[in-house]
Every structure is written in C-alpha cells, then in structure tokens.
Design an enzyme around this catalytic site. Sequence first.
Site, short mmCIF file in Angstrom:
data_model
loop_
_atom_site.label_atom_id
_atom_site.label_comp_id
_atom_site.label_asym_id
_atom_site.label_seq_id
_atom_site.Cartn_x
_atom_site.Cartn_y
_atom_site.Cartn_z
N HIS A 1 68.89 3.68 52.30
CA HIS A 1 69.49 3.43 51.12
C HIS A 1 69.91 2.05 50.44
O HIS A 1 70.16 1.83 49.47
CB HIS A 1 70.88 4.13 51.43
CG HIS A 1 70.80 5.66 51.43
ND1 HIS A 1 71.22 6.60 50.53
CD2 HIS A 1 70.16 6.01 52.54
CE1 HIS A 1 70.85 7.74 51.13
NE2 HIS A 1 70.46 7.80 52.24
N ASP B 1 71.90 -5.08 45.62
CA ASP B 1 72.57 -3.95 45.68
C ASP B 1 71.28 -2.82 45.76
O ASP B 1 70.23 -2.77 44.80
CB ASP B 1 73.23 -3.27 44.37
CG ASP B 1 74.59 -2.44 44.94
OD1 ASP B 1 74.24 -1.64 45.63
OD2 ASP B 1 75.47 -2.45 44.06
C1 G6P Z 1 76.40 1.99 51.85
C2 G6P Z 1 75.52 2.39 52.82
C3 G6P Z 1 75.78 3.66 53.64
C4 G6P Z 1 77.23 3.70 54.08
C5 G6P Z 1 78.07 3.17 52.78
C6 G6P Z 1 79.54 3.12 53.18
O1 G6P Z 1 76.18 2.71 50.61
O2 G6P Z 1 73.95 2.71 52.30
O3 G6P Z 1 75.04 3.93 54.74
O4 G6P Z 1 77.61 4.82 54.48
O5 G6P Z 1 77.75 2.24 52.37
O6 G6P Z 1 79.64 2.13 54.15
P1 G6P Z 1 80.49 2.63 55.94
O7 G6P Z 1 79.96 1.61 56.66
O8 G6P Z 1 81.80 3.03 55.64
O9 G6P Z 1 79.72 3.82 56.21
#
Ligand code: G6P
Length: 479
Positions: A164, A378
């Site tokens: 992602h 991003d």
């Molecule tokens: C990004 C990453 C995700 C992640 C999200 C929130 O979008 O690609 O994998 O889940 O951030 O971050 P966190 O560390 O809270 O899961």
Amino acid sequence: MPAGEHEFVVVANRLPVDITVAADGSLSWERSPGGLVTALAPIMQKNDGAWVGWSGQAGFEHEPFDGEGMRLWPVTLSEDEIEAYYEGFSNGTLWPLYHDVIVPPEFHRAWWNTYVSVNRRFAAAAAEAAAPGGTVWVHDYQLQLVPSVLRLLRPDVKIGFFNHIPFPPLEIFTQLPWRRQVVEGLLGADLVGFQRPGDAANFLRAVRRLTGLRVQGPQVTVPGRWSRPDRTVRAQAFPISIDAASFDELARTPEVLARAKEIRKELGSPDVLLLGVDRLDYTKGIRHRLKAFGELLEDGQLRVPEACMIQVASPSRERVEQYRQLRDEVEVTVGRINGDFGTLGRAAVHYMHHSYPMEEMAALYRAADVMLVTSLRDGMNLVAKEYVAARSDLGGALVLSEFTGAADELTQALQINPHDIDGTKATIMRAIGMDAREGRRRMRSLRRRVLEHDVQRWADDFLGYLAMSVPSPMSVPSP
Ligand code: G6P
C-alpha cells in the site's frame, strides 16, 4: 501442513474491527473505517473468507470467531513484539525507508529478528486458514516475508501481495541490511501489486540487482526447488481507491449538507476555507502546508477572518519518537500562526488532533473551498479521492502533491511540489481565485476518474490477475 477451510484469506497487520473485551471476557467489535474491508466484504461473504490480523492490543489471545460476515482470525502480539515488529521495524525502519528517507530509518538487528518471527506467525495462521488450492491475499509492508514462508508451508495456494505504500528506488532500498531477504519474501507471491508503475519498476530493478533472477517485462522467473517447476511472479501497478459511490451518496444527504453549512457558519462564514486532513505523519507535509499558509497571511495575500484553515490530524503511532516530535512541531507552528494572525474568537488555523466519523468528514469536504494534500511522499492518498467523491456539486478545488500515487491519476488537480513553498503559495492562490467554470470542468474530470475506478474495481482487477496466475502444482515428478 493440513489445509483449512477458507477459500479466500486476507492477511493484514490489523484486523478490520476494533475489539472490546468486557469484564466477563465476552467480545464485542465494531468494523473499523476503511475502504479495504468495504471492498473485500462481499468477496469474503461469497467465498467463505477469513481475515488474519492483529487486534491492535498487546497480548490479545482468542480463537478465530465469526464477525462482519467472515472468520476473524486474531494473531497475538506481545508488548515486546509490538515494540520491535510494529513500532520498530515496520514504522521505525521500513516506513521512513520506503518514504524517501524523510526521517532517518533505524536499523536494529533485534527489530529485524522480531519482524521475521512475527511474519512467520502470520504465515502460519494463513496456512492454517486456507482451503486446498485457496487464495491468500497479503497486505502491506509489515508482512513482506509472509508470501515466501506461506509458500513453503502451503505450495498449493495462490498468493497475492499488495504493497500500500511506495516501493523505494534501488539506491535507497539497498540501505536495508536485509534487502535480499525482503525481496525473496515478496517473491513467494504469484502476483505482487503496487500503487504506481514506478513502484513496480523499482521492485523489479531490486529483484534483478539483488537476486540475479531473470526479469522480463513485469515477470520474474523463480527457479523451482525440490523438483518443483519454475514459477513466474508478476509485479504490476494496481492503484487503490475508495468506495466512491457510497461516499458520493453520503455527501449528498441533507444531514451532511446541513452540517457543511453549519461548519462554515461556526467559523464566521469565511470567504475562503482551506482544509487539510491527514494522519499525523511526517510523510504528509503538514509543516510545509502550514508554512505556506502562514506566509500567505504574513504577505497579506490572505487575511483572517476572511480566510481560515482547518487541519484535522488524526493521532497515529504515538509511541514512535518521530511522531511525537512531529506533533510538537505542528502544534508549536499552529500556535505561532494563531498567535500572529488570529483575532479574538477567530483562529487562523483550527487544529483538531482526533479523528472524525465519515459523516463529519464528508461535511468538512463539502464545506471546504480548497483541499490541501501536500505529502512529501505518499503511496496513494485516499483523502484526495474522498474529497473528489464528495464534491457532486462540482465545487471546491484540489491542490495535490505530485509525490502522491493519486497524482498519476488525478491529473486535473492543481499539482504542486510541496518543497517549493513559493510554488505552493502561488498554487493555493490560483485555486482560491479559479474561475468557477474551470473549477467545475476540473472537478468533473476528477470525479469521472474516481467514480469509475473505485476500490471494488481495484480488488476485482487484482484478484482477476491473481486467478490467471499459473497455479503451483502440489507435486510434480522430477524429469
Ligand atoms: C498506512 C499503511 C497501513 C496502516 C495505516 C495506519 O495507510 O499503509 O498499513 O494500517 O497507515 O497506520 P497504523 O500503523 O495505525 O496501522
């Protein structure tokens, strides 16, 4: 390893629910917001799906259970593992490394060792869940070793991986002491998806350089081991999106429209309302955005209360040092701008350090004249797409960093290099002064793109390619 019963298994760092455990030990949960679960829920229901992930809580241990129309399969992480695998290697090493080293990544062998063991645990859970010949879709940078471990455990399943976040250029990626292991981990998949063609190209270049394997176009040939035939791994871009139709619909409801009006009124009915919405992350360029806005006030190009800005910064990774520092810096800057330019009862920047439900977000998008997306790097940036989906009135203007994955698709946005503060200021002023006809024309074209390429189409595209990938035979006699 004995096979499980689920035809379709998703593996992601987080489960798609927020779980609460009552005093008597019983569980309740709420679906967490996010496009991924919305897109995958119907596929899960049709295919008896399971979702393997972490609950977000230390030491949470529970048998797989049914919820949200799928089997939820919790992976337990101890407090130490959260520190080393999640906060450490995932968010202190890989996240900055993959985002152009905006802050210096830290390389610690203990973090890596835990990343390996936690990835093995996720792979073992997926192996237990997947039905014979089933499909497993692994998500994101936290789990890059899962494909190869899973392939050893379950050579019969089809494995997809989607990254992602950006995949960095070779010159940066090769800083990672475990670069070859990471590439080999990903090559366990049949299909490796990225946000942009540039990310797929970076990955293929890393494969060629670090493994010496044959790369032809998007395909890598991985020689078979233990008398298995050669395999082909495909690496390609699949730009992710949002549930655009639902968002569009939500943003047209009378409640949301009334709330949008109310927001403007509460702010003193400014002529110009600028909006920023981000996780509080150093990749988002929040300081650059504030600098540009502050200078516009200082130059007198904008004035309070005729102009103001809302910055929603949702709390994120708050135990990681770089995120704490960023929060302090952003809050000092907001305080300074408000001190210099605010008036009694009228702030220049309305700063909110919390997240909001989707309804309130939709109202904010409808209320804002200019949406500022200024990321320094991003993977995609879904906020840009949400803003566009919310603007069925064809109003509003999107200022978008060229360093987002979304910039590849949203070519009718006003694009900026956020490092160029003068350029950003000029583009913000251009967005504010844009002729209504030009604004509508741009928004119409942006909307067409986002509404046609929604998250459902993204999932269908990815899974379509994965279904076409050559199945790996369970046992093939040696020649
Ligand atoms: C990004 C990453 C995700 C992640 C999200 C929130 O979008 O690609 O994998 O889940 O951030 O971050 P966190 O560390 O809270 O899961």
